[in-house]
Scaffold this active site. Structure first.
Site, PDB file in Angstrom:
ATOM      1  CG  HIS A  61      -1.686  -1.077   1.595  1.00 37.83           C
ATOM      2  ND1 HIS A  61      -1.234  -2.170   2.273  1.00 37.83           N
ATOM      3  CD2 HIS A  61      -2.996  -1.311   1.339  1.00 37.83           C
ATOM      4  CE1 HIS A  61      -2.216  -3.028   2.424  1.00 37.83           C
ATOM      5  NE2 HIS A  61      -3.299  -2.546   1.864  1.00 37.83           N
ATOM      6  CG  ASP A 252      -5.101 -11.053  -1.448  1.00 34.42           C
ATOM      7  OD1 ASP A 252      -4.214 -10.948  -2.320  1.00 34.42           O
ATOM      8  OD2 ASP A 252      -5.566 -10.069  -0.835  1.00 34.42           O
ATOM      9  CG  ASP A 294      -3.784  -9.954   2.304  1.00 35.08           C
ATOM     10  OD1 ASP A 294      -2.941  -9.422   3.048  1.00 35.08           O
ATOM     11  OD2 ASP A 294      -4.866  -9.432   2.026  1.00 35.08           O
TER      12      ASP A 294
HETATM   13  C1  GCO Z   1      -7.923  -7.311   4.663  1.00 38.90           C
HETATM   14  C2  GCO Z   1      -7.589  -7.237   3.198  1.00 38.90           C
HETATM   15  C3  GCO Z   1      -6.368  -6.431   2.903  1.00 38.90           C
HETATM   16  C4  GCO Z   1      -6.158  -6.195   1.420  1.00 38.90           C
HETATM   17  C5  GCO Z   1      -5.051  -5.226   1.229  1.00 38.90           C
HETATM   18  C6  GCO Z   1      -4.606  -5.078  -0.192  1.00 38.90           C
HETATM   19  O1  GCO Z   1      -8.756  -8.143   4.985  1.00 38.90           O
HETATM   20  O2  GCO Z   1      -7.370  -6.562   5.454  1.00 38.90           O
HETATM   21  O3  GCO Z   1      -7.436  -8.542   2.741  1.00 38.90           O
HETATM   22  O4  GCO Z   1      -5.253  -7.055   3.463  1.00 38.90           O
HETATM   23  O5  GCO Z   1      -5.880  -7.365   0.750  1.00 38.90           O
HETATM   24  O6  GCO Z   1      -5.461  -4.005   1.712  1.00 38.90           O
HETATM   25  O7  GCO Z   1      -5.605  -4.661  -0.967  1.00 38.90           O
HETATM   26 MN    MN Z   2      -6.540  -9.330   0.986  1.00 32.73          MN
HETATM   27 MN    MN Z   3      -8.217 -10.004   4.208  1.00 30.80          MN
END
Ligand code: GCO
Ligand code: MN
Ligand code: MN
Length: 392
Positions: A61, A252, A294
């Protein structure tokens, strides 16, 4: 006995396209009830370490790399150091995204805030963040609308919110074109958390929304294991549906028990069977995109635990990939699948009204026989389980 090549197929390498976020391995373990348990890790250290472990790249980010209050000079230095670290380790930045959730200004959403100045600020922040991503040649741009939602429907008309959301993505598609950036936009659905309810909660909602945009070809999805699991859905089905229409732009990977808070556990650490069928889907389809973890290490861990988490995420994927190969090579499974194919499950068994309409209308069915015949899925599933348990 271990096969001579076995070690090698289990070793993560850049060609496997495994990526992590600066915010994932860099997660300090802060939660709503407690403080950070791990010190902040510099982006440079993260790049070096992930490179050593065999990852392909690292995503960020805007504010994971450049803090919100950084001066221009600070930004330049951060970018320079990060670029040098990437070069040295051979790591890439395949995906970038915007933090549209941390700043209190986004408490009522970013693109869907009731405050139009907030909506414009979100656009400005995203344009600047797209510029930053392109400084590292990012190709995918993710939109996770963490704050796009409500706690009470008294707050806003969700139809209006959809229009604002659409306007924002259309606006940013135009920016993408004007700058010649060629980003592929990927919308990331999530049902709730941090908002009580989030707009575009599932893959299906996101797909339907995409086809209402001015540039639907530019936009796909970035589904996440945990987000569908939280809602009790079968993740592989959503991914398959996106894939089948060419919309799986990114994915993810993590793990999650249904019905809980957003856990973001190590890939494969919860529902192993679900993880197996996901890997099977991706591998069978020849998915060539990024496989982004992720997720983050348990809050109990120190830095050693973080790298164990990263290593384990990739290793589990590769182990499941081996199990997929074992599934396809298993003679009894092959036989059961062949029987299904013979019955009409083979790819390409399609019908159309034009070719088959009259024949189907006139067809005589042996309904007694059709009713009586089972599908042998118990055996098929047991064999799958035995492969997963390592006895086949
Ligand atoms: C969450 C989300 C985030 C996004 C990230 C990238 O549940 O917090 O999965 O981790 O994936 O902001 O877009
Ligand atoms: Mn995510
Ligand atoms: Mn998430």
């Amino acid at each position: 006995m271990t096969k001579p090549f076995a070690q090698d197929v289990r070793t993560p390498r850049p060609e496997h396209r495994f990526t992590f976020g600066l915010w994932t391995v860099g997660n300090p373990g802060r939660d709503p009830f407690g403080d950070a348990v791990r010190p902040a890790m510099s982006p440079v250290r993260i790049v070096q370490k992930l490179g050593e472990l065999g990852a392909y790249g690292v995503n960020f980010h805007d504010n994971d790399l450049v803090p919100r209050d950084a001066t221009t000079a600070e930004r330049e230095k951060i970018v320079r150091d990060f670029r040098a670290a990437l070069k040295e380790s051979g790591m890439k930045v395949p995906m970038a995204t915007t933090n549209l959730f941390g700043d209190p200004v986004f408490r009522d959403g970013a693109f869907t805030s009731n405050d139009s100045a907030v909506r414009r600020h979100a656009l400005q922040k995203t344009m600047r963040s797209m510029d930053l991503g392109k400084e590292f040649d990012a190709e995918t741009y993710v939109f996770w609308g963490g704050r796009e939602g409500v706690e009470t429907n008294a707050a806003k008309d969700p139809r209006e919110a959809m229009k604002w959301f659409r306007d924002a993505i259309n606006f940013l598609c135009e920016y993408n074109i004007a700058q010649g950036y060629n980003y592929r936009f990927a919308l990331e659905p999530k049902p709730n958390e941090p908002r009580g309810d989030i707009f575009l909660p599932t893959i299906g909602h996101a797909l339907a929304f995409i086809y209402t945009l001015d540039h639907p070809d530019m936009v796909g999805v970035n589904p996440e294991v945990a987000h569908d699991s939280m809602a009790g859905l079968d993740f592989a089905h959503g991914v398959a549906q996106a894939m089948e229409v060419g919309k799986l732009f990114h994915i993810d990977l993590n793990a999650q028990k249904p019905g809980r808070y957003d856990q973001d556990h190590r890939f494969g650490s919860e529902d192993l069977k679900q993880a197996f069928f996901l890997v099977k889907l991706l591998e069978d389809a020849g998915y060539a995109g990024m496989k982004h973890f992720d997720s983050h290490a348990y809050r109990t861990e120190d830095e050693a635990g973080v790298w164990e988490f990263a290593r384990g995420s990739m290793r589990t994927y590769l182990l499941l990939k081996e199990k997929v190969a074992a599934f396809h090579a298993d003679p009894e499974i092959t036989q059961l699948l062949a029987a299904l194919d013979a019955r009409g499950a083979a790819p390409g068994m399609r019908i159309s009204f034009l070719h088959d309409g009259q024949a189907i209308k006139d067809e005589q069915f042996d309904l007694e026989a059709m009713r009586a015949k089972g599908y042998a899925y118990e055996r098929l599933d047991q064999l799958t389980i035995e492969i997963l348990l390592g006895v086949r």
